[in-house]
Design a protein around this motif. Structure first.
Motif, PDB file in Angstrom:
ATOM      1  N   TYR A 105      58.420  67.156  49.345  1.00 47.06           N
ATOM      2  CA  TYR A 105      57.693  67.125  48.065  1.00 47.06           C
ATOM      3  C   TYR A 105      56.351  67.773  48.232  1.00 47.06           C
ATOM      4  O   TYR A 105      55.979  68.690  47.254  1.00 47.06           O
ATOM      5  CB  TYR A 105      57.717  65.866  47.459  1.00 47.06           C
ATOM      6  N   LYS A 106      55.311  67.355  49.084  1.00 42.65           N
ATOM      7  CA  LYS A 106      54.277  67.868  48.919  1.00 42.65           C
ATOM      8  C   LYS A 106      54.373  69.416  49.506  1.00 42.65           C
ATOM      9  O   LYS A 106      53.608  70.312  49.081  1.00 42.65           O
ATOM     10  CB  LYS A 106      53.289  67.198  50.200  1.00 42.65           C
ATOM     11  N   ALA A 107      55.102  69.855  50.370  1.00 38.07           N
ATOM     12  CA  ALA A 107      55.080  71.341  50.784  1.00 38.07           C
ATOM     13  C   ALA A 107      55.638  72.096  49.358  1.00 38.07           C
ATOM     14  O   ALA A 107      55.211  73.064  49.291  1.00 38.07           O
ATOM     15  CB  ALA A 107      56.166  71.421  51.943  1.00 38.07           C
ATOM     16  N   GLN A 108      56.799  71.479  48.656  1.00 38.95           N
ATOM     17  CA  GLN A 108      57.123  72.118  47.673  1.00 38.95           C
ATOM     18  C   GLN A 108      55.975  72.495  46.498  1.00 38.95           C
ATOM     19  O   GLN A 108      55.787  73.289  45.837  1.00 38.95           O
ATOM     20  CB  GLN A 108      58.372  71.511  46.996  1.00 38.95           C
ATOM     21  N   LEU A 109      55.147  71.211  46.293  1.00 38.39           N
ATOM     22  CA  LEU A 109      54.044  71.132  45.676  1.00 38.39           C
ATOM     23  C   LEU A 109      52.986  72.302  45.627  1.00 38.39           C
ATOM     24  O   LEU A 109      52.620  72.923  45.108  1.00 38.39           O
ATOM     25  CB  LEU A 109      53.325  69.918  45.447  1.00 38.39           C
ATOM     26  N   THR A 110      52.823  72.364  47.112  1.00 40.94           N
ATOM     27  CA  THR A 110      51.690  73.379  47.279  1.00 40.94           C
ATOM     28  C   THR A 110      52.305  74.827  47.294  1.00 40.94           C
ATOM     29  O   THR A 110      51.463  75.711  46.809  1.00 40.94           O
ATOM     30  CB  THR A 110      51.496  73.347  48.821  1.00 40.94           C
ATOM     31  N   ILE A 111      53.748  75.041  47.522  1.00 43.07           N
ATOM     32  CA  ILE A 111      54.120  76.437  47.218  1.00 43.07           C
ATOM     33  C   ILE A 111      54.227  76.493  45.866  1.00 43.07           C
ATOM     34  O   ILE A 111      53.860  77.780  45.445  1.00 43.07           O
ATOM     35  CB  ILE A 111      55.543  76.430  47.727  1.00 43.07           C
ATOM     36  N   VAL A 112      54.489  75.435  44.738  1.00 43.35           N
ATOM     37  CA  VAL A 112      54.684  75.990  43.389  1.00 43.35           C
ATOM     38  C   VAL A 112      53.112  76.145  43.085  1.00 43.35           C
ATOM     39  O   VAL A 112      52.896  77.049  42.110  1.00 43.35           O
ATOM     40  CB  VAL A 112      55.448  74.624  42.730  1.00 43.35           C
ATOM     41  N   LYS A 114      50.690  77.633  44.695  1.00 38.81           N
ATOM     42  CA  LYS A 114      50.349  78.734  44.918  1.00 38.81           C
ATOM     43  C   LYS A 114      50.956  79.773  44.109  1.00 38.81           C
ATOM     44  O   LYS A 114      50.270  80.925  43.715  1.00 38.81           O
ATOM     45  CB  LYS A 114      50.575  78.986  46.456  1.00 38.81           C
ATOM     46  N   LYS A 115      52.156  79.867  43.846  1.00 42.70           N
ATOM     47  CA  LYS A 115      52.724  80.767  43.097  1.00 42.70           C
ATOM     48  C   LYS A 115      52.472  80.821  41.431  1.00 42.70           C
ATOM     49  O   LYS A 115      52.389  81.767  41.051  1.00 42.70           O
ATOM     50  CB  LYS A 115      54.356  80.409  43.017  1.00 42.70           C
ATOM     51  N   SER A 116      51.888  79.614  41.068  1.00 42.74           N
ATOM     52  CA  SER A 116      51.528  79.529  39.675  1.00 42.74           C
ATOM     53  C   SER A 116      50.014  80.101  39.571  1.00 42.74           C
ATOM     54  O   SER A 116      49.737  80.682  38.625  1.00 42.74           O
ATOM     55  CB  SER A 116      51.737  78.348  39.107  1.00 42.74           C
ATOM     56  N   HIS A 117      49.338  79.946  40.385  1.00 40.97           N
ATOM     57  CA  HIS A 117      47.795  80.091  40.458  1.00 40.97           C
ATOM     58  C   HIS A 117      47.531  81.234  41.797  1.00 40.97           C
ATOM     59  O   HIS A 117      46.719  80.590  42.465  1.00 40.97           O
ATOM     60  CB  HIS A 117      46.894  78.991  40.487  1.00 40.97           C
ATOM     61  N   PRO A 118      48.065  82.181  41.633  1.00 43.06           N
ATOM     62  CA  PRO A 118      47.843  83.218  43.119  1.00 43.06           C
ATOM     63  C   PRO A 118      46.242  83.623  43.027  1.00 43.06           C
ATOM     64  O   PRO A 118      45.878  83.701  44.088  1.00 43.06           O
ATOM     65  CB  PRO A 118      48.783  84.305  42.806  1.00 43.06           C
ATOM     66  N   ASN A 119      45.551  83.801  42.101  1.00 45.89           N
ATOM     67  CA  ASN A 119      44.356  84.520  42.248  1.00 45.89           C
ATOM     68  C   ASN A 119      43.403  83.310  41.619  1.00 45.89           C
ATOM     69  O   ASN A 119      42.140  83.858  41.171  1.00 45.89           O
ATOM     70  CB  ASN A 119      44.150  85.702  41.440  1.00 45.89           C
ATOM     71  N   SER A 120      43.777  82.232  41.493  1.00 49.12           N
ATOM     72  CA  SER A 120      42.824  81.351  40.872  1.00 49.12           C
ATOM     73  C   SER A 120      41.553  81.013  41.883  1.00 49.12           C
ATOM     74  O   SER A 120      41.696  80.793  42.914  1.00 49.12           O
ATOM     75  CB  SER A 120      43.434  79.729  40.911  1.00 49.12           C
TER      76      SER A 120
END
Length: 134
Positions: A105-112, A114-120
């Protein structure tokens, strides 16, 4: 038997006649008393022996019952221990499974994130600790 006049002249004959009289009258009464005492002693010995045999038999029965009770308790404790060990192993497996799920779940959360805020510029937020998840 000798008369007192003749035995007084011969000390040896006097001694023999006294022994004869002693054995005739006194030893017989001693034997009667001894046999009576022997019977009483024998009776007391038999009574004491019977009492001790009953006591030993009673103690043997109590020991057998105690050993049987101990065996029952021992078997019960062994069964409980086996059940508890099985339960502990199941809980360990469940804990391992939950920890791997948390990692996933942590790995999925970090992936999500990163995808939602790529240039944040803020970057990913601090991940919750294991204690926070509980």
């Amino acid at each position: 038997m000798l008369t007192p006049a003749t035995s007084a002249l011969d000390p040896r004959k006097l001694k023999d006649s006294v022994k004869t009289i002693y054995t005739k009258y006194l030893q017989q009464s001693d034997e009667v008393e001894k046999s009576g005492l022997d019977d009483d002693i024998q009776k007391a010995f038999c009574n004491q022996r019977d009492h001790l045999e009953k006591t030993v038999a009673s103690l043997k029965r109590r020991l057998a019952l105690s050993a049987e009770e101990h065996d029952k308790v021992y078997v019960k404790i062994m069964k409980e221990n086996a059940t508890l060990i099985t339960e502990i192993n199941e809980l360990r497996k469940e804990l391992h499974l939950l920890r791997t799920q948390i990692k996933d779940y942590k790995a999925q959360l970090t992936i999500v994130k990163k995808k939602s805020h790529p240039n944040s510029e803020e970057g990913p937020q601090k991940e919750p600790k294991l204690q926070d998840v509980r």
